[in-house]
Design a protein around this motif. Structure first.
Motif, PDB file in Angstrom:
ATOM      1  N   ALA A  29       0.854  -0.720   0.035  1.00  0.00           N
ATOM      2  CA  ALA A  29      -0.416   0.249  -0.108  1.00  0.00           C
ATOM      3  C   ALA A  29       0.747   1.320  -0.297  1.00  0.00           C
TER       4      ALA A  29
ATOM      5  N   TRP B 251      -5.156   7.532   2.101  1.00  0.00           N
ATOM      6  CA  TRP B 251      -6.127   7.910   1.394  1.00  0.00           C
ATOM      7  C   TRP B 251      -6.093   9.281   1.175  1.00  0.00           C
TER       8      TRP B 251
ATOM      9  N   SER C 123     -12.417   2.012  -0.751  1.00  0.00           N
ATOM     10  CA  SER C 123     -11.435   0.661  -0.311  1.00  0.00           C
ATOM     11  C   SER C 123     -10.832   0.673   0.803  1.00  0.00           C
ATOM     12  N   VAL C 124      -9.861   2.076   0.890  1.00  0.00           N
ATOM     13  CA  VAL C 124      -8.694   2.443   1.837  1.00  0.00           C
ATOM     14  C   VAL C 124      -9.522   3.382   2.385  1.00  0.00           C
ATOM     15  N   TRP C 125     -10.339   4.353   2.430  1.00  0.00           N
ATOM     16  CA  TRP C 125     -11.451   4.501   3.284  1.00  0.00           C
ATOM     17  C   TRP C 125     -11.420   3.358   4.479  1.00  0.00           C
TER      18      TRP C 125
ATOM     19  N   THR D 161       0.939   4.445  -3.068  1.00  0.00           N
ATOM     20  CA  THR D 161       0.912   5.322  -2.558  1.00  0.00           C
ATOM     21  C   THR D 161       2.130   6.655  -3.113  1.00  0.00           C
TER      22      THR D 161
ATOM     23  N   GLY E 117      -6.679  -0.355   5.502  1.00  0.00           N
ATOM     24  CA  GLY E 117      -6.118   0.829   5.320  1.00  0.00           C
ATOM     25  C   GLY E 117      -5.744   2.536   6.174  1.00  0.00           C
TER      26      GLY E 117
ATOM     27  N   VAL F 198      -4.345  -2.726   0.417  1.00  0.00           N
ATOM     28  CA  VAL F 198      -5.337  -2.514   1.312  1.00  0.00           C
ATOM     29  C   VAL F 198      -6.183  -3.984   1.551  1.00  0.00           C
TER      30      VAL F 198
ATOM     31  N   SER G 294     -10.931   0.233   4.593  1.00  0.00           N
ATOM     32  CA  SER G 294     -10.951  -1.060   5.210  1.00  0.00           C
ATOM     33  C   SER G 294      -9.497  -1.011   6.266  1.00  0.00           C
TER      34      SER G 294
END
Lengths: 629, 98
Positions: free
Chosen positions: A287, A420, A408-410, A291, A415, A328, A412
């Motif tokens: 992840a 995010w 999903s990032v928010w 990013t 995450g 994530v 999970s």
């Protein structure tokens, strides 16, 4: 139908063999039919196979088969076997479908090239290798495909080999990805040593039973596999090869360096998700790598001058999104973004190729402009691609896939708000650089007189891909907009769904999250319009600031990674291997010199005079007698 | 008795060796080799009579046969040499070393 799966990769391989062995005797028309037809047949076959597969879905989620045993030695058995499930079928559909359109486009793009046959031979070999990669049922065969696509990437980046710069770019791509490939090979060996199997399904089942979550061996294997994926998918820190890979012909950039090969890393992680969930630390690394990559590449894309380099950085950035989603645990979201990205990025590259041809092989966007009226097809399709890349809300595929990833990032558990926020900033950057391209190339004053108008073989792929870029997102519509979970349902047969269906109170969060992402995209477009449309006074104010100039140079060089690697690896290597200073060379030079002088002294004794020889024999005999006494 | 024979053999051998090293004419070199072979044969026969064993005389016949074979090969080389180089000087063909 399902037993015909081996023919999907066999057709392009057959095309490659025909073009290589008989190609010299074939006419241009026959070459085209073989080169494009093999991939087209493969695409048709995939579509025919998809129908019974989808019909049998809930009961029979996968089909396996084996053609023959490839290697069978003590403990190691690897076969030419295939495994067709929802994931590999999705990959196969994209590879053959998008691949066919790009081959069709190439017939016109490469029409005047003297390497026409060679081009299609390499392209067919690539498609065959890529299909081997995604259909393989064991890791050794997957690795074979993995190396095959790497080879084709090398051959096609250096396709115009007369220019040494292209050869250098090809070598760079090969060596950098090879760094990752080595790690992948070590990872596979480690996996085999521990589990005594290379079957993809079996290995994951065994690993889940044998290795506790977070154990050292699971982390080591997953980290090594990740290194392979990072190299192939051009993620930080091995992303440096992809911008230079644009030296190849544009259809190559579209097929290999945007739609398919560079997403092999995403496929590898999704395919072996059973191993990665055993190593939460590595998942976190995936992840974070995603990013960091999407931000670094996004900033670099902002300031590039070469239209293809903008798209290359954009590809790196978008694959960063896929890695973020994988990290994530949102496997399906990553694959959905892969699907939409394959459509719109292939479209953008093909449209860029049409633009490049139209302005006499000029790739500098500062020398383009005002091309909107010259070829409306190219303009509108490019606009559709850029809109999908930016994720303009509701009408584009990119919106649905990016929104799914960020949600999903928010939501999970793996995450986080920082990841995010990085993704949202990336969405803003994406919209900014996409529309910078659109405004630079198609608006403003005309700087070059366009000469070439696209023919039918160019227009058809553009229009089909543009239609897909706008509509493919409708397979998965988030719950806030009336849920259509077709894609996630389909992939749930191969990949686990991480999230429970959103509860009622979460849906307001989701809507808020979507609004933020949408605002970021729209803000990017607005800023691009403000800076690059009209009189561009804002741009000049920003560009003239010294700090902005320094950042622009840093971003233009891709954050200086090339310089760093040159200092760390290339220069020391050259210093060690330079003639005269290399220790090993010196050693072997001395050895050769000693042998040469010994040889010289021996030749002196070879006089050719028989009496000398007789004397030396007598002396020798005398010496032996003396020694014996 | 044996000692005398061995001394004669040694003198013959050294004469032969000296001839071999000193003469450049290939015919005389062959003669010198024959002398050395006969010196060796004489030593074998002397040793055989000293221990009353037939081995020494067997070795003499062996050396005789060997000398005949050697002479035929050497004469063939000699003929080729004189035929191709018009000389019987062994040193004149020293460039054959390459």
């Amino acid at each position: 139908m399902l037993h015909l799966v081996p023919f999907i990769p066999a057709l392009p391989f057959g095309g490659f063999l025909l073009l290589t062995l008989l190609g010299g005797r074939l006419s241009r028309r026959e070459l085209t039919w073989i080169g494009v037809g093999s991939v087209g047949g493969s695409a048709l076959l995939t579509a025919l196979i998809a129908i019974p597969f989808l019909h049998g879905l809930p009961e029979a989620p996968s089909y396996s088969g084996r053609l023959w045993t490839w290697i069978d030695t003590a403990g190691l058995t690897a076969g030419m076997g295939w495994h067709l499930d929802a994931l590999s079928l999705l990959m196969t559909l994209v590879i053959t479908g998008v691949g066919f359109l790009i081959h069709l486009y190439s017939t016109e793009y490469m029409a005047d090239d003297e390497g026409y046959r060679r081009f299609f031979a390499y392209m067919n070999l690539f498609v065959g290798s890529m299909l081997t990669l995604v259909l393989a049922d064991n890791l050794l065969l997957l690795y074979l495909g993995w190396e095959g696509v790497g080879l084709c990437s090398y051959l096609l980046i250096g396709f115009w080999y007369r220019d040494p710069a292209n050869g250098a770019a090809a070598q760079k791509a090969f060596i950098v990805t090879r760094t990752g490939d080595t790690a992948l090979a070590v990872g596979l060996l480690l996996l085999f040593m521990e589990l005594h199997t290379l079957s993809i399904q079996q290995a994951q089942t065994l690993a889940a039973g044998a290795w506790p979550i977070g154990s050292g061996i699971a982390t080591a294997v997953a980290a090594l596999l990740l290194a392979g994926a990072v190299g192939k998918s051009a993620q930080v820190p091995l992303q440096v090869w992809l911008p230079d890979a644009m030296a190849g012909p544009t259809p190559v950039s579209a097929l290999i360096h945007a739609a398919t090969m560079v997403t092999a890393g995403v496929y590898l992680i999704a395919r072996l998700h059973g191993l990665f969930v055993l190593a939460p630390a590595v998942m976190g690394a995936v992840a974070i790598i995603g990013t960091v990559t999407l931000l670094l590449a996004g900033f670099s894309a902002l300031v590039q001058r070469d239209i293809k380099r903008v798209l290359a950085y954009s590809t790196i950035s978008q694959i960063g999104y896929m890695f973020l989603a994988l990290g994530v645990g949102a496997w399906s979201a990553a694959l959905f973004h892969f699907l939409t990205h394959a459509c719109f990025k292939a479209l953008l590259f093909l449209a860029a190729g049409a633009v490049i041809l139209a302005v006499h092989h000029e790739q500098d966007i500062f020398r383009m402009g005002g091309l909107r009226r010259h070829s409306p097809v190219v303009f509108w399709t490019f606009l559709a691609g850029a809109a999908a890349l930016s994720g303009l809300p509701l009408v584009t595929a990119g919106f649905y896939s990016k929104d799914w990833i960020l949600w999903s990032v928010w939501s999970s558990p793996q995450g986080g708000r920082w990841l995010w926020a990085g993704g949202v900033l990336g969405a803003f950057l994406t919209a900014l650089y996409s529309f910078r391209l659109v405004f630079r190339v198609f608006f403003g004053p005309r700087r070059a007189e366009p000469a070439w108008t696209p023919g039918r073989a160019t227009r058809i792929p553009l229009v089909v891909l543009a239609a897909l870029s706008l509509t493919v997102g409708l397979f998965e519509i988030p719950s806030t907009l009336g849920p259509v979970p077709l894609f996630s349902m389909y992939l749930s047969h191969a990949l686990p769904l991480l999230h429970e269906p959103a509860a009622e109170d979460e849906s307001s969060h989701e809507a808020a999250q979507q609004t933020v992402v949408t605002m970021a995209s729209l803000a990017g477009v607005a800023v691009a319009a403000w800076m690059f449309l009209g009189r561009r006074r804002a741009l000049e104010t920003v560009a003239s600031h010294p700090i902005a100039g320094a950042f622009a140079r840093l971003w233009f060089d891709g954050w200086g990674f090339d310089r760093l690697y040159a200092r760390l690896f290339v220069w020391p290597w050259h210093a060690v291997t330079r003639e005269g200073t290399d220790g090993f060379d010196l050693l072997y030079d001395r050895l050769a010199g000693a042998v040469r002088s010994a040889h010289y002294w021996l030749t002196v004794t070879q006089t050719g005079q028989v009496r000398w020889y007789a004397a030396s024999v007598a002396l020798g005999a005398l010496l032996m007698l003396v020694l014996a006494l | 008795m044996t000692a005398h024979a061995l001394i004669v053999a040694m003198i013959l051998f050294v004469l032969g060796l000296a001839g071999l090293l000193a003469r450049r004419n290939i015919v005389y070199m062959l003669l010198s080799i024959e002398i050395m072979l006969n010196a060796a044969s004489l030593a074998f026969i002397a040793a055989g009579s000293r221990w009353a064993a037939p081995d020494g005389q067997v070795m003499f016949f062996f050396i005789l046969a060997f000398a005949a074979a050697e002479a035929s090969v050497a004469l063939a080389i000699l003929l080729q040499l004189s035929d191709r180089f018009r000389t019987v000087d062994a040193d004149a063909v020293s460039e054959m070393r390459h």
